[in-house]
Design a protein around this motif. Structure first.
Motif, PDB file in Angstrom:
ATOM      1  N   THR A  11       0.816  -1.225   0.000  1.00  0.00           N
ATOM      2  CA  THR A  11       0.000   0.000   0.000  1.00  0.00           C
ATOM      3  C   THR A  11       0.851   1.276   0.000  1.00  0.00           C
ATOM      4  O   THR A  11       0.736   2.104   0.904  1.00  0.00           O
ATOM      5  CB  THR A  11      -0.945   0.015   1.221  1.00  0.00           C
ATOM      6  OG1 THR A  11      -0.148   0.038   2.426  1.00  0.00           O
ATOM      7  CG2 THR A  11      -1.844  -1.200   1.235  1.00  0.00           C
ATOM      8  N   PRO A  12       1.686   1.499  -1.006  1.00  0.00           N
ATOM      9  CA  PRO A  12       2.494   2.717  -1.013  1.00  0.00           C
ATOM     10  C   PRO A  12       1.675   3.941  -1.404  1.00  0.00           C
ATOM     11  O   PRO A  12       0.742   3.852  -2.204  1.00  0.00           O
ATOM     12  CB  PRO A  12       3.544   2.417  -2.089  1.00  0.00           C
ATOM     13  CG  PRO A  12       2.815   1.535  -3.055  1.00  0.00           C
ATOM     14  CD  PRO A  12       1.916   0.668  -2.195  1.00  0.00           C
ATOM     15  N   ASN A  13       2.027   5.103  -0.834  1.00  0.00           N
ATOM     16  CA  ASN A  13       1.496   6.340  -1.382  1.00  0.00           C
ATOM     17  C   ASN A  13       2.364   6.732  -2.577  1.00  0.00           C
ATOM     18  O   ASN A  13       3.337   6.037  -2.903  1.00  0.00           O
ATOM     19  CB  ASN A  13       1.422   7.441  -0.320  1.00  0.00           C
ATOM     20  CG  ASN A  13       2.776   7.769   0.294  1.00  0.00           C
ATOM     21  OD1 ASN A  13       3.827   7.661  -0.359  1.00  0.00           O
ATOM     22  ND2 ASN A  13       2.776   8.196   1.550  1.00  0.00           N
TER      23      ASN A  13
ATOM     24  N   ALA B  58       5.930   5.024  -3.647  1.00  0.00           N
ATOM     25  CA  ALA B  58       5.988   4.254  -4.891  1.00  0.00           C
ATOM     26  C   ALA B  58       7.057   4.809  -5.822  1.00  0.00           C
ATOM     27  O   ALA B  58       7.740   4.051  -6.525  1.00  0.00           O
ATOM     28  CB  ALA B  58       4.621   4.268  -5.574  1.00  0.00           C
ATOM     29  N   GLU B  59       7.224   6.130  -5.827  1.00  0.00           N
ATOM     30  CA  GLU B  59       8.271   6.721  -6.661  1.00  0.00           C
ATOM     31  C   GLU B  59       9.656   6.306  -6.184  1.00  0.00           C
ATOM     32  O   GLU B  59      10.537   5.980  -6.999  1.00  0.00           O
ATOM     33  CB  GLU B  59       8.136   8.250  -6.661  1.00  0.00           C
ATOM     34  CG  GLU B  59       6.951   8.747  -7.466  1.00  0.00           C
ATOM     35  CD  GLU B  59       6.856  10.257  -7.518  1.00  0.00           C
ATOM     36  OE1 GLU B  59       6.248  10.776  -8.469  1.00  0.00           O
ATOM     37  OE2 GLU B  59       7.398  10.935  -6.615  1.00  0.00           O
ATOM     38  N   VAL B  60       9.864   6.303  -4.884  1.00  0.00           N
ATOM     39  CA  VAL B  60      11.164   5.906  -4.331  1.00  0.00           C
ATOM     40  C   VAL B  60      11.464   4.450  -4.666  1.00  0.00           C
ATOM     41  O   VAL B  60      12.570   4.103  -5.098  1.00  0.00           O
ATOM     42  CB  VAL B  60      11.205   6.133  -2.810  1.00  0.00           C
ATOM     43  CG1 VAL B  60      12.438   5.468  -2.199  1.00  0.00           C
ATOM     44  CG2 VAL B  60      11.206   7.620  -2.492  1.00  0.00           C
ATOM     45  N   LEU B  61      10.498   3.584  -4.483  1.00  0.00           N
ATOM     46  CA  LEU B  61      10.726   2.155  -4.676  1.00  0.00           C
ATOM     47  C   LEU B  61      10.875   1.777  -6.150  1.00  0.00           C
ATOM     48  O   LEU B  61      11.646   0.878  -6.487  1.00  0.00           O
ATOM     49  CB  LEU B  61       9.595   1.353  -4.035  1.00  0.00           C
ATOM     50  CG  LEU B  61       9.594   1.339  -2.504  1.00  0.00           C
ATOM     51  CD1 LEU B  61       8.283   0.790  -1.964  1.00  0.00           C
ATOM     52  CD2 LEU B  61      10.767   0.514  -1.976  1.00  0.00           C
ATOM     53  N   THR B  62      10.146   2.447  -7.027  1.00  0.00           N
ATOM     54  CA  THR B  62      10.197   2.083  -8.451  1.00  0.00           C
ATOM     55  C   THR B  62      11.175   2.927  -9.254  1.00  0.00           C
ATOM     56  O   THR B  62      11.596   2.524 -10.338  1.00  0.00           O
ATOM     57  CB  THR B  62       8.806   2.226  -9.104  1.00  0.00           C
ATOM     58  OG1 THR B  62       8.409   3.610  -9.071  1.00  0.00           O
ATOM     59  CG2 THR B  62       7.777   1.374  -8.382  1.00  0.00           C
TER      60      THR B  62
ATOM     61  N   HIS C 241      -2.781  12.937   9.743  1.00  0.00           N
ATOM     62  CA  HIS C 241      -1.696  12.163  10.336  1.00  0.00           C
ATOM     63  C   HIS C 241      -2.145  10.720  10.577  1.00  0.00           C
ATOM     64  O   HIS C 241      -3.175  10.475  11.194  1.00  0.00           O
ATOM     65  CB  HIS C 241      -1.260  12.796  11.659  1.00  0.00           C
ATOM     66  CG  HIS C 241      -0.133  12.079  12.334  1.00  0.00           C
ATOM     67  ND1 HIS C 241       1.060  11.815  11.704  1.00  0.00           N
ATOM     68  CD2 HIS C 241      -0.018  11.559  13.585  1.00  0.00           C
ATOM     69  CE1 HIS C 241       1.871  11.173  12.535  1.00  0.00           C
ATOM     70  NE2 HIS C 241       1.234  11.005  13.684  1.00  0.00           N
ATOM     71  N   GLY C 242      -1.384   9.768  10.055  1.00  0.00           N
ATOM     72  CA  GLY C 242      -1.699   8.362  10.263  1.00  0.00           C
ATOM     73  C   GLY C 242      -2.657   7.762   9.262  1.00  0.00           C
ATOM     74  O   GLY C 242      -3.118   6.632   9.441  1.00  0.00           O
ATOM     75  N   THR C 243      -2.947   8.466   8.179  1.00  0.00           N
ATOM     76  CA  THR C 243      -3.898   7.934   7.206  1.00  0.00           C
ATOM     77  C   THR C 243      -3.406   6.629   6.572  1.00  0.00           C
ATOM     78  O   THR C 243      -4.178   5.687   6.396  1.00  0.00           O
ATOM     79  CB  THR C 243      -4.194   8.955   6.096  1.00  0.00           C
ATOM     80  OG1 THR C 243      -2.962   9.448   5.564  1.00  0.00           O
ATOM     81  CG2 THR C 243      -5.002  10.114   6.623  1.00  0.00           C
ATOM     82  N   GLY C 244      -2.119   6.575   6.223  1.00  0.00           N
ATOM     83  CA  GLY C 244      -1.590   5.363   5.602  1.00  0.00           C
ATOM     84  C   GLY C 244      -1.616   4.175   6.545  1.00  0.00           C
ATOM     85  O   GLY C 244      -1.978   3.052   6.154  1.00  0.00           O
TER      86      GLY C 244
ATOM     87  N   ALA D  45      -0.846  -8.229  -4.929  1.00  0.00           N
ATOM     88  CA  ALA D  45      -1.637  -7.062  -5.329  1.00  0.00           C
ATOM     89  C   ALA D  45      -0.977  -5.808  -4.776  1.00  0.00           C
ATOM     90  O   ALA D  45      -0.137  -5.879  -3.873  1.00  0.00           O
ATOM     91  CB  ALA D  45      -3.074  -7.173  -4.834  1.00  0.00           C
ATOM     92  N   VAL D  46      -1.365  -4.657  -5.325  1.00  0.00           N
ATOM     93  CA  VAL D  46      -0.824  -3.381  -4.871  1.00  0.00           C
ATOM     94  C   VAL D  46      -1.919  -2.329  -4.930  1.00  0.00           C
ATOM     95  O   VAL D  46      -2.804  -2.391  -5.794  1.00  0.00           O
ATOM     96  CB  VAL D  46       0.391  -2.954  -5.735  1.00  0.00           C
ATOM     97  CG1 VAL D  46       0.002  -2.828  -7.201  1.00  0.00           C
ATOM     98  CG2 VAL D  46       1.009  -1.647  -5.232  1.00  0.00           C
ATOM     99  N   VAL D  47      -1.885  -1.399  -3.991  1.00  0.00           N
ATOM    100  CA  VAL D  47      -2.737  -0.213  -4.036  1.00  0.00           C
ATOM    101  C   VAL D  47      -1.811   0.990  -4.002  1.00  0.00           C
ATOM    102  O   VAL D  47      -1.132   1.236  -3.001  1.00  0.00           O
ATOM    103  CB  VAL D  47      -3.698  -0.123  -2.833  1.00  0.00           C
ATOM    104  CG1 VAL D  47      -4.619   1.090  -3.000  1.00  0.00           C
ATOM    105  CG2 VAL D  47      -4.505  -1.380  -2.683  1.00  0.00           C
TER     106      VAL D  47
END
Length: 267
Positions: free
Chosen positions: A136-138, A142-146, A207-210, A170-172
């Motif tokens: 579940t990346p924001n 996702a930009e950092v990882l990919t 704060h804490g949404t993720g 799966a990914v969100v």
């Protein structure tokens, strides 16, 4: 028997994110929440003042204690801080079969504090993401990882494919940091793409949404939902939490973890 949920993450002294947000979410969704703390943070709505990662063995022993007695129906990971902790957590997840697994790649706090060192990011892709039922990346994560710039739908679909190629089922890719008029999350399970939309709210109470979103997915999975249905219901949970702010603190305030239940009770 009540569904049992385990969070492996950092502690937030302010109560809005991390272990505290996860346990609140688990409770609201009527699962029995358990925890393995990976780091202690001194933080509030204004930011993260200090981070104290625990020894990897501390996380390992907590996981062992929970798994060998209480049992686990679904697990999530949050802040893991260091490469050694990531490796140890991945090992214990494999050892005890702690699936389904939700991986929330917590890297940077809402206030901009780095919560995952660079070595750990490499280990994430090699050790943890391949175990994930859903990642579940924001958008920034996702930009950092990919290594991609995710400014448009096509690039986000490309990034989603990469997570599945790395082994995630799966990914969100969460769209809360995007510029669209709605908050659009991109779901991909290796076969089909789906877009989950919600209103975008002009608020600092995020704060804490993720953490809360991924914990809600974990709770719904523990109760037997399919991955897509768990994500869809978790989207409703976090939308309610954001849209009914508590207005606490002088900075980025926490979301309202009981808003979803109150809304359902008042229907």
């Amino acid at each position: 028997m009540i569904a049992r949920t385990l969070t492996i993450a950092g502690s937030d002294s302010g109560g809005g994110a991390g272990i505290q947000a996860d346990i609140k979410t688990f409770q609201e969704l009527e699962t029995f929440g358990m925890s393995a703390i990976t780091a202690i943070t001194a933080q509030n709505t204004l930011g993260v003042q200090k981070v104290y990662p625990l020894a990897p063995e501390a996380a390992a022993e907590q996981i062992h204690s929970v798994a060998t007695d209480l049992g686990v129906d679904a697990t999530k990971t949050g802040m893991l801080a260091t490469a050694d902790i990531v490796k140890t957590v991945a090992q214990k997840i494999r050892e005890f079969g702690l699936f389904p697994l939700v991986v929330d790649p917590v890297m940077v706090s809402t206030s901009g504090h780095v919560l995952l060192d660079e070595d750990a990011r490499i280990v994430y892709k090699k050790e943890l993401i391949p175990l994930a039922s859903v990642v579940t990346p924001n958008l920034p994560e996702a930009e950092v990882l990919t290594g991609l710039s995710l400014a448009d739908p096509d690039s986000r679909r490309q990034a989603a494919r990469m997570f599945v190629e790395w082994g995630a089922k799966a990914v969100v890719i969460k769209g809360g940091h995007g510029n669209e008029s709605t908050a659009d999350d991109l779901y991909y399970d290796g076969e089909e793409f789906s877009v989950l939309s919600a209103p975008r709210f002009d608020t600092k109470q995020t704060h804490g949404t993720g953490c809360t979103f991924s914990a809600a997915i974990t709770a719904f999975l523990a109760k037997g939902a399919s991955t897509y249905d768990a994500v869809k219901q978790a989207k409703e949970f976090i939308t309610a939490a954001i849209s009914h702010p508590l207005n606490l603190g002088r900075g980025h305030g926490p979301t309202n973890h009981f808003a979803y239940r109150h809304r359902r009770e008042n229907r």
